[in-house]
Motif scaffolding. Structure first.
Motif, PDB file in Angstrom:
ATOM      1  N   SER A  66      35.168  51.050  52.524  1.00  0.00           N
ATOM      2  CA  SER A  66      34.823  49.911  51.670  1.00  0.00           C
ATOM      3  C   SER A  66      35.960  49.515  50.720  1.00  0.00           C
ATOM      4  N   VAL A  67      36.075  48.195  50.483  1.00  0.00           N
ATOM      5  CA  VAL A  67      36.870  47.697  49.359  1.00  0.00           C
ATOM      6  C   VAL A  67      35.895  47.500  48.203  1.00  0.00           C
ATOM      7  N   GLU A  68      36.069  48.285  47.162  1.00  0.00           N
ATOM      8  CA  GLU A  68      35.107  48.325  46.071  1.00  0.00           C
ATOM      9  C   GLU A  68      35.245  47.154  45.101  1.00  0.00           C
ATOM     10  N   CYS A  69      36.469  46.614  44.998  1.00  0.00           N
ATOM     11  CA  CYS A  69      36.705  45.573  44.003  1.00  0.00           C
ATOM     12  C   CYS A  69      37.955  44.788  44.382  1.00  0.00           C
ATOM     13  N   ALA A  70      37.986  43.508  44.055  1.00  0.00           N
ATOM     14  CA  ALA A  70      39.176  42.669  44.241  1.00  0.00           C
ATOM     15  C   ALA A  70      39.122  41.521  43.255  1.00  0.00           C
ATOM     16  N   GLU A  71      40.294  41.080  42.778  1.00  0.00           N
ATOM     17  CA  GLU A  71      40.337  39.973  41.827  1.00  0.00           C
ATOM     18  C   GLU A  71      41.589  39.122  42.026  1.00  0.00           C
ATOM     19  N   PHE A  72      41.458  37.833  41.687  1.00  0.00           N
ATOM     20  CA  PHE A  72      42.596  36.922  41.670  1.00  0.00           C
ATOM     21  C   PHE A  72      43.471  37.194  40.449  1.00  0.00           C
ATOM     22  N   SER A  73      44.753  36.886  40.572  1.00  0.00           N
ATOM     23  CA  SER A  73      45.618  36.843  39.397  1.00  0.00           C
ATOM     24  C   SER A  73      45.268  35.601  38.583  1.00  0.00           C
ATOM     25  N   PRO A  74      45.611  35.564  37.295  1.00  0.00           N
ATOM     26  CA  PRO A  74      45.250  34.405  36.469  1.00  0.00           C
ATOM     27  C   PRO A  74      45.783  33.077  37.002  1.00  0.00           C
ATOM     28  N   ASP A  75      46.954  33.089  37.651  1.00  0.00           N
ATOM     29  CA  ASP A  75      47.506  31.855  38.199  1.00  0.00           C
ATOM     30  C   ASP A  75      47.009  31.555  39.609  1.00  0.00           C
ATOM     31  N   GLY A  76      46.166  32.436  40.161  1.00  0.00           N
ATOM     32  CA  GLY A  76      45.572  32.210  41.463  1.00  0.00           C
ATOM     33  C   GLY A  76      46.492  32.445  42.651  1.00  0.00           C
ATOM     34  N   GLN A  77      47.692  32.980  42.428  1.00  0.00           N
ATOM     35  CA  GLN A  77      48.649  33.153  43.512  1.00  0.00           C
ATOM     36  C   GLN A  77      48.508  34.487  44.248  1.00  0.00           C
ATOM     37  N   PHE A  78      47.878  35.472  43.598  1.00  0.00           N
ATOM     38  CA  PHE A  78      47.795  36.813  44.179  1.00  0.00           C
ATOM     39  C   PHE A  78      46.368  37.354  44.087  1.00  0.00           C
ATOM     40  N   ILE A  79      46.107  38.379  44.893  1.00  0.00           N
ATOM     41  CA  ILE A  79      44.836  39.088  44.870  1.00  0.00           C
ATOM     42  C   ILE A  79      45.134  40.576  44.876  1.00  0.00           C
ATOM     43  N   VAL A  80      44.498  41.311  43.989  1.00  0.00           N
ATOM     44  CA  VAL A  80      44.618  42.767  43.981  1.00  0.00           C
ATOM     45  C   VAL A  80      43.294  43.356  44.445  1.00  0.00           C
ATOM     46  N   ALA A  81      43.370  44.416  45.256  1.00  0.00           N
ATOM     47  CA  ALA A  81      42.168  45.048  45.811  1.00  0.00           C
ATOM     48  C   ALA A  81      42.293  46.559  45.717  1.00  0.00           C
ATOM     49  N   SER A 115      45.431  41.702  33.939  1.00  0.00           N
ATOM     50  CA  SER A 115      45.350  41.309  32.540  1.00  0.00           C
ATOM     51  C   SER A 115      45.316  39.788  32.471  1.00  0.00           C
ATOM     52  N   ARG A 116      44.837  39.244  31.376  1.00  0.00           N
ATOM     53  CA  ARG A 116      44.629  37.798  31.276  1.00  0.00           C
ATOM     54  C   ARG A 116      45.943  37.015  31.324  1.00  0.00           C
ATOM     55  N   ASP A 117      47.057  37.642  30.942  1.00  0.00           N
ATOM     56  CA  ASP A 117      48.346  36.960  31.024  1.00  0.00           C
ATOM     57  C   ASP A 117      49.087  37.272  32.317  1.00  0.00           C
ATOM     58  N   GLY A 118      48.478  38.089  33.177  1.00  0.00           N
ATOM     59  CA  GLY A 118      49.087  38.408  34.463  1.00  0.00           C
ATOM     60  C   GLY A 118      50.212  39.419  34.414  1.00  0.00           C
ATOM     61  N   ARG A 119      50.459  40.030  33.269  1.00  0.00           N
ATOM     62  CA  ARG A 119      51.584  40.968  33.134  1.00  0.00           C
ATOM     63  C   ARG A 119      51.261  42.355  33.660  1.00  0.00           C
ATOM     64  N   TYR A 120      49.973  42.704  33.756  1.00  0.00           N
ATOM     65  CA  TYR A 120      49.577  44.036  34.187  1.00  0.00           C
ATOM     66  C   TYR A 120      48.463  43.965  35.219  1.00  0.00           C
ATOM     67  N   LEU A 133      49.711  49.003  36.236  1.00  0.00           N
ATOM     68  CA  LEU A 133      50.738  48.754  37.244  1.00  0.00           C
ATOM     69  C   LEU A 133      51.488  47.465  36.964  1.00  0.00           C
ATOM     70  N   ASP A 134      52.751  47.434  37.429  1.00  0.00           N
ATOM     71  CA  ASP A 134      53.566  46.226  37.367  1.00  0.00           C
ATOM     72  C   ASP A 134      53.228  45.369  38.585  1.00  0.00           C
ATOM     73  N   PRO A 135      52.731  44.151  38.396  1.00  0.00           N
ATOM     74  CA  PRO A 135      52.341  43.325  39.541  1.00  0.00           C
ATOM     75  C   PRO A 135      53.494  42.992  40.491  1.00  0.00           C
ATOM     76  N   ARG A 136      54.722  43.093  40.008  1.00  0.00           N
ATOM     77  CA  ARG A 136      55.861  42.727  40.848  1.00  0.00           C
ATOM     78  C   ARG A 136      56.101  43.710  41.980  1.00  0.00           C
TER      79      ARG A 136
END
Length: 374
Positions: A66-81, A115-120, A133-136
């Protein structure tokens, strides 16, 4: 020569005026009562599917992938799972599902969030650790140690605090400026009661938490100290898997396990306005669990989903269904969904900030992105 008294109309003119007046009244009555009110519309169109857990398979029963959780980045360009069996955090391109990087963990990843500013990116799981984590590149920048495994997690809207629910009844609040723990508040229950889900009002003044003790709790928040003050307890009768406060701060919804369905209350008074019964297919060996609820960004619709039992008798058993309800209907006690779509059992929902895309995380190890049409 006869004269009429002042203010007295001829009979014929009086009749014409009355007919005209009644005509206007009839027209206005039709406009108000006779015109059909357009029904709320909401559609989800499949966009792409990707494996967030490589050990999974699309639409195949595999509870450990299972993938337990996933979310968009604030700018909508990425998804973390975050994945269960594969025990990893994965970053995808939101445009096509292409994998950018994968960060391995030592145990199941329960929850992830930008994070809300997309930095973390914060990622937490069964190893009692929250990694920042560093999103980069997925590099770990900070580790926060909990006294028990993590479940629910949420950043405040102003980005100053990170709240993490653990499996020891705790609600942990960290200051993101220096990652100092400000407080740990007990949600309630006994033993290994887990805090499965956390949400903040848009102004960050209030918090809702959901636990395996069968309760949703509403709190007021002192953002400076991290102190939570209890406001109200909403009994659900079974483990609560997900809780979300509507963006307009008028309703709070909870997805409940063991056949408890979805409940919607007024916020913050806690008056029950809707109880959406769980849809239990025939021959199910276990009650339906409603794993996820999520409001659209304008609060006009509530999305619900879960497992609908385990597959036992054929392809129509235990698959799962995404159902969408209009908030205006729920406030009036109307339960009929405005949209339904059968898709493999869902664990989590999240909307992109523009409201035009929604993602869902699933028990078959997939992340799916949908185009939203309204």
């Amino acid at each position: 020569k006869q004269h009429r008294a002042s203010g007295v109309f001829p009979a014929a003119l009086h009749s014409k005026i009355m007919r005209f007046a009644f005509g206007i009244i009839a027209l206005l009555t039709w406009a108000v009562l006779g015109r059909a009110v357009p029904a709320a519309t909401f559609q989800l169109k499949p966009y792409w599917v990707a494996l967030g857990d490589p050990s999974g398979e699309v639409d195949k029963d595999n509870s450990i992938a299972s993938v337990e959780c996933a979310e968009f980045s604030p700018d909508g360009q990425f998804i973390v799972a975050g994945s269960k069996r594969w025990a990893a955090v994965t970053l995808f391109r939101a445009s096509d599902g292409g994998k950018i990087w994968q960060h391995p963990r030592d145990a199941e990843v329960e929850v992830v969030a930008f994070s809300r500013d997309g930095r973390y990116i914060a990622a937490a799981g069964e190893d009692n650790l929250v990694e920042i984590l560093d999103p980069r590149d997925g590099r770990a920048m900070q580790s926060l140690e909990l006294i028990a495994a993590a479940d629910g997690m949420r950043f405040t809207h102003d980005g100053r605090l990170l709240a993490i629910g653990d499996e020891g009844q705790g609600i942990n609040l960290y200051r993101t400026a220096d990652w100092k723990k400000l407080s740990r508040t007990i949600h309630g229950g006994s033993g290994q009661n887990a805090v499965n889900s956390i949400d903040f009002t848009k102004d960050d003044a209030f918090v809702a938490t959901a636990g395996t003790n069968g309760e949703v709790k509403l709190w007021s928040l002192d953002g400076a100290s991290g102190a939570l003050s209890p406001l109200r307890t909403l009994a659900c009768g079974a483990t609560v898997k997900s809780v979300r406060i509507s963006p307009d701060k008028k309703l709070v919804a909870a997805g409940i396990g063991r056949g408890g369905g979805v409940r919607v209350w007024t916020f913050p008074t806690g008056e029950l306005v809707a109880h959406i019964e769980a849809h239990t297919p025939p021959r199910m060996p276990k009650p339906v669990t409603m794993e996820a609820v999520e409001w659209t960004s304008d609060g006009a619709f509530l999305v619900t989903g879960g497992d609908e039992g385990q597959k036992v008798g054929g392809p129509e058993d235990g698959i799962g269904t995404i159902r969408v309800y209009a908030a205006a209907d729920l406030r009036q006690g109307k339960i009929a969904p405005v949209f339904e779509h059968r898709v493999f059992r869902q664990e989590y929902f999240h909307f992109a900030s523009d409201g035009r895309r929604m993602l869902s995380a699933h028990e078959d190890g997939t992340v799916r992105v949908w185009a939203v049409e309204r």
